[in-house]
Design an enzyme around this catalytic site. Structure first.
Site, PDB file in Angstrom:
ATOM      1  N   LYS A  71       0.821  -1.214   0.000  1.00 30.67           N
ATOM      2  CA  LYS A  71       0.000   0.000   0.000  1.00 30.67           C
ATOM      3  C   LYS A  71       0.855   1.265   0.000  1.00 30.67           C
ATOM      4  O   LYS A  71       0.626   2.188  -0.784  1.00 30.67           O
ATOM      5  CB  LYS A  71      -0.926  -0.028   1.213  1.00 30.67           C
ATOM      6  CG  LYS A  71      -1.934   1.103   1.267  1.00 30.67           C
ATOM      7  CD  LYS A  71      -2.943   0.892   2.367  1.00 30.67           C
ATOM      8  CE  LYS A  71      -2.340   0.900   3.749  1.00 30.67           C
ATOM      9  NZ  LYS A  71      -1.756  -0.327   4.237  1.00 30.67           N
ATOM     10  N   THR A  73       4.021   1.490  -0.868  1.00 24.56           N
ATOM     11  CA  THR A  73       4.761   1.481  -2.132  1.00 24.56           C
ATOM     12  C   THR A  73       3.900   2.049  -3.259  1.00 24.56           C
ATOM     13  O   THR A  73       4.371   2.835  -4.092  1.00 24.56           O
ATOM     14  CB  THR A  73       5.206   0.049  -2.467  1.00 24.56           C
ATOM     15  OG1 THR A  73       5.932  -0.491  -1.366  1.00 24.56           O
ATOM     16  CG2 THR A  73       6.078   0.016  -3.705  1.00 24.56           C
ATOM     17  N   ARG A  94       2.190   8.080   6.932  1.00 22.24           N
ATOM     18  CA  ARG A  94       2.467   8.065   8.374  1.00 22.24           C
ATOM     19  C   ARG A  94       3.940   7.793   8.654  1.00 22.24           C
ATOM     20  O   ARG A  94       4.642   7.206   7.831  1.00 22.24           O
ATOM     21  CB  ARG A  94       1.617   6.988   9.055  1.00 22.24           C
ATOM     22  CG  ARG A  94       0.131   7.247   8.998  1.00 22.24           C
ATOM     23  CD  ARG A  94      -0.656   6.045   9.476  1.00 22.24           C
ATOM     24  NE  ARG A  94      -0.411   4.895   8.610  1.00 22.24           N
ATOM     25  CZ  ARG A  94      -0.566   3.631   8.973  1.00 22.24           C
ATOM     26  NH1 ARG A  94      -0.949   3.334  10.200  1.00 22.24           N
ATOM     27  NH2 ARG A  94      -0.336   2.656   8.125  1.00 22.24           N
ATOM     28  N   LYS A 105       7.005  -6.667  10.919  1.00 19.19           N
ATOM     29  CA  LYS A 105       6.583  -6.008   9.698  1.00 19.19           C
ATOM     30  C   LYS A 105       7.736  -5.393   8.915  1.00 19.19           C
ATOM     31  O   LYS A 105       7.729  -5.326   7.700  1.00 19.19           O
ATOM     32  CB  LYS A 105       5.559  -4.914  10.040  1.00 19.19           C
ATOM     33  CG  LYS A 105       4.946  -4.223   8.831  1.00 19.19           C
ATOM     34  CD  LYS A 105       3.857  -3.258   9.296  1.00 19.19           C
ATOM     35  CE  LYS A 105       3.213  -2.547   8.117  1.00 19.19           C
ATOM     36  NZ  LYS A 105       4.120  -1.582   7.491  1.00 19.19           N
ATOM     37  N   ALA A 273      -3.807   1.433  12.456  1.00 20.60           N
ATOM     38  CA  ALA A 273      -5.206   1.360  12.022  1.00 20.60           C
ATOM     39  C   ALA A 273      -5.960   0.217  12.675  1.00 20.60           C
ATOM     40  O   ALA A 273      -7.186   0.190  12.652  1.00 20.60           O
ATOM     41  CB  ALA A 273      -5.282   1.220  10.509  1.00 20.60           C
ATOM     42  N   PHE A 301      -3.564  -0.634   6.940  1.00 23.28           N
ATOM     43  CA  PHE A 301      -4.141  -1.978   6.786  1.00 23.28           C
ATOM     44  C   PHE A 301      -5.224  -1.992   5.709  1.00 23.28           C
ATOM     45  O   PHE A 301      -5.201  -1.204   4.774  1.00 23.28           O
ATOM     46  CB  PHE A 301      -4.634  -2.511   8.126  1.00 23.28           C
ATOM     47  CG  PHE A 301      -3.512  -2.741   9.115  1.00 23.28           C
ATOM     48  CD1 PHE A 301      -2.424  -3.537   8.791  1.00 23.28           C
ATOM     49  CD2 PHE A 301      -3.521  -2.140  10.366  1.00 23.28           C
ATOM     50  CE1 PHE A 301      -1.386  -3.744   9.683  1.00 23.28           C
ATOM     51  CE2 PHE A 301      -2.482  -2.343  11.264  1.00 23.28           C
ATOM     52  CZ  PHE A 301      -1.426  -3.140  10.922  1.00 23.28           C
ATOM     53  N   PHE A 381       3.995  -8.347  -9.005  1.00 23.82           N
ATOM     54  CA  PHE A 381       5.159  -9.134  -8.570  1.00 23.82           C
ATOM     55  C   PHE A 381       5.674  -9.913  -9.783  1.00 23.82           C
ATOM     56  O   PHE A 381       4.902 -10.259 -10.686  1.00 23.82           O
ATOM     57  CB  PHE A 381       4.779 -10.109  -7.452  1.00 23.82           C
ATOM     58  CG  PHE A 381       4.738  -9.503  -6.073  1.00 23.82           C
ATOM     59  CD1 PHE A 381       5.589  -9.948  -5.076  1.00 23.82           C
ATOM     60  CD2 PHE A 381       3.852  -8.479  -5.773  1.00 23.82           C
ATOM     61  CE1 PHE A 381       5.551  -9.395  -3.798  1.00 23.82           C
ATOM     62  CE2 PHE A 381       3.806  -7.922  -4.519  1.00 23.82           C
ATOM     63  CZ  PHE A 381       4.662  -8.377  -3.518  1.00 23.82           C
ATOM     64  N   TRP A 409       7.090  -0.765  -8.257  1.00 22.33           N
ATOM     65  CA  TRP A 409       8.164  -1.352  -7.448  1.00 22.33           C
ATOM     66  C   TRP A 409       9.416  -1.531  -8.303  1.00 22.33           C
ATOM     67  O   TRP A 409      10.526  -1.224  -7.867  1.00 22.33           O
ATOM     68  CB  TRP A 409       7.715  -2.705  -6.867  1.00 22.33           C
ATOM     69  CG  TRP A 409       8.710  -3.291  -5.909  1.00 22.33           C
ATOM     70  CD1 TRP A 409       8.780  -3.103  -4.558  1.00 22.33           C
ATOM     71  CD2 TRP A 409       9.801  -4.173  -6.237  1.00 22.33           C
ATOM     72  NE1 TRP A 409       9.837  -3.797  -4.019  1.00 22.33           N
ATOM     73  CE2 TRP A 409      10.477  -4.463  -5.032  1.00 22.33           C
ATOM     74  CE3 TRP A 409      10.259  -4.737  -7.428  1.00 22.33           C
ATOM     75  CZ2 TRP A 409      11.600  -5.299  -4.984  1.00 22.33           C
ATOM     76  CZ3 TRP A 409      11.374  -5.559  -7.385  1.00 22.33           C
ATOM     77  CH2 TRP A 409      12.031  -5.839  -6.176  1.00 22.33           C
TER      78      TRP A 409
END
Length: 556
Positions: A71, A73, A94, A105, A273, A301, A381, A409
């Site tokens: 998210k 990224t 954030r 994480k 969140a 999230f 991906f 990415w």
């Protein structure tokens, strides 16, 4: 393969004054932290009040899985892409918490060629905002105990002190503690506990306050304890609000950094969140909207938590009107929602992708209830197959929406230009008619039921009678108009983190409710969610260190 930190370290950063100039921010309007970080000064922020607002875009996601969704990224890549197609754009995200950084994480500054930099600084101490929040919170704790020690003129019932302590680290041993042992000079023994800093009401207040005056008012409204007659005692009664504001004075100023493509990024505040409202600060978002034509922000999230709170708490409180939503999904995460184990994600499995699309579809349906047009970003991906991508696009098209493959990415902003162009078309189409899920005057219990029914698709809500009685008491005390902030596992629409996909027919189980009078919402704690996480069996911290040249290694 080149790691995120290696990509970030190889980037050519511009002086932060040049990044600021892209938003017409003069050099004397920022306070620099070295050459690559800065804070916007309070007088400059005040000078923006009469400027028109740009367009606000929210990035959210399906329910997170160990396979990853990307998210942040996507938020960074989209911001870069908007700038590439000629729009004056900024991102607002954030600040990362140290707890997840050293836990499971990892970092939270994007990934690959869609990152904010300097990555190590942002993921570690940054500009000290979290330390200031931790200190302000614990100053209040100390002053409560001190007041009791020196005679307790406010007649605090020590059994009803509700203000806990915080630390920005995952430490399960501190969830419940006994204080003031060791004799008379140490005070009166009692029970307390620690939450992680991102769950602090001070964090929520900083992220919702509009200026220093509003900050102090909200801090003063914090309810810290009750008397024997159950009348509340506030931070203002303890006379801690002024000193706390002093500690938070600089932390209130939004932080400015840059993406790998040297585009402006505001990183400020960081409530989780799953246990808080999950959005960056109102002051950063509103400032960015005055400075840029397009502002891309994110909510933590999945959309059932982050997006719902963004709409029902942040936008409601700040008067924000988002123009579009990007819902991020990956083929890998959809496979996991379709029943595939993480170890088996490598092979093509169109059937599992299709089954997992139920989770994606649930979020698409939910977002429509807020009146904001949505588009799906498939965060690509390398192992994704054409058949799997086609299955997702077909499913989304069947719901009347569009899914766009994004390769930010690997390719940075260039990989998200298709998404950026489509978003501009959506925004300029003017179809957004934002509305919260429920009205302010709905009773608190009915607000909880509305979220459970409309967003989680629960058949019912269960809670001890004492929980419902507490909500009724808060309504009688004048807090009935507050929104509710659901604290729930991020991994599922239910309170069971193992139930992926799009389950229905379940019951939402409420364990506890907490009044955040200063922040202006009611926290509803569901299932077994913890406001102080623990470290995993093998924490990320075991692999983080310095190499011979003094560079950080192992950080994401």
């Amino acid at each position: 393969m080149t790691t995120d930190i290696e990509i970030a370290r190889a980037a050519t950063l511009q002086p932060i004054t040049e990044v600021a100039a892209r938003l017409d921010i003069p050099a004397d309007a920022i306070a620099q932290y070295g050459t690559d970080k800065a804070k916007l000064t309070a007088p400059f922020l005040a000078s923006l009040a009469d400027k028109p607002d740009g367009h606000l875009i929210l990035v959210t996601a399906i329910n997170p899985t160990p396979a990853g969704e990307g998210k942040t990224t996507t938020t960074v890549g989209l911001g870069d892409a908007l700038n590439r197609i000629g729009k004056k754009a900024a991102i607002c995200i954030r600040e990362p918490s140290l707890g997840p950084c050293f836990g499971m994480k990892g970092g939270a500054a994007g990934g690959g060629h869609a990152q904010v930099v300097p990555m190590e600084d942002i993921n570690l101490h940054f500009t000290g905002d979290f330390h200031a929040i931790t200190s302000a919170h614990n100053l209040l704790s100390a002053m409560i105990e001190n007041h009791v020690y020196w005679g307790n003129a406010l007649e605090i019932d020590q059994r009803r002190i509700v203000w806990r302590r915080v630390v920005d680290m995952n430490d399960r041993a501190l969830r419940q503690i006994t204080t003031s042992l060791g004799g008379v000079t140490n005070g009166f023994p009692g029970e307390s506990g620690f939450d992680i800093t991102v769950a602090s009401e001070v964090m929520a207040i900083l992220c919702l306050a509009t200026d220093l005056e509003d900050l102090q008012r909200r801090l003063g409204d914090i309810i810290v304890a009750y008397r024997r007659d159950k009348s509340p005692i506030t931070c203002r009664d303890i006379k801690a609000d002024g000193a706390m504001t002093v500690l938070l004075k600089t932390a209130m100023q939004p932080n400015l950094v840059q993406t790998l493509e040297n585009n402006p990024a505001f990183i400020h505040g960081g409530p989780f969140a799953n246990i808080a409202h999950g959005c960056n600060s109102v002051i950063a978002t509103k400032s960015a909207l005055k400075l840029a034509d397009y502002v891309v922000t994110e909510a933590g999230f999945g959309a059932d938590l982050g997006a719902e709170k963004f709409f029902d708490i942040k936008c409601r409180k700040a008067g924000l009107k988002p123009r579009a939503v990007v819902l991020v999904a990956t083929i890998r995460a959809l496979k996991m929602n379709g029943g595939v184990a993480k170890a088996d994600l490598a092979g093509e499995n169109v059937a599992a992708v299709t089954a997992g699309c139920d989770n994606l579809g649930r979020h698409i349906e939910n977002l429509a209830k807020f009146g904001v047009p949505a588009i799906v970003a498939i965060n690509h991906f390398t192992g994704d197959t054409e058949a799997e991508i086609a299955a997702v696009k077909s499913y989304v098209a069947g719901l009347g929406r569009e899914a766009i493959i994004c390769r930010h990415w690997a390719d940075g902003g260039a990989g998200a230009e298709d998404l950026a162009a489509k978003l501009v078309e959506m925004v300029e189409g003017g179809s957004a008619r934002f509305k919260p899920l429920y009205p302010d005057d709905l009773p608190l219990w009915e607000k909880v039921e509305t979220i459970a029914r409309e967003i989680y698709r629960a058949d019912g809500v269960s809670a001890d009678p004492a929980v419902r009685a507490q909500l009724s008491a808060w309504e009688a005390a004048g807090f009935g108009n507050l929104p509710v902030c659901m604290a729930k596992t991020q991994y599922s629409f239910t309170t069971d983190p193992e139930r992926r996909g799009a389950p229905d027919g379940h019951t939402l189980e409420i364990r506890e409710v907490r009044l955040a009078a200063g922040a202006g919402f009611i926290v509803v704690i569901c299932g077994q969610i913890m406001t102080m996480p623990g470290l995993p069996r093998i924490p990320s911290a075991e692999n983080i260190g310095l190499d011979e040249a003094g560079n950080v290694v192992g950080l994401f």
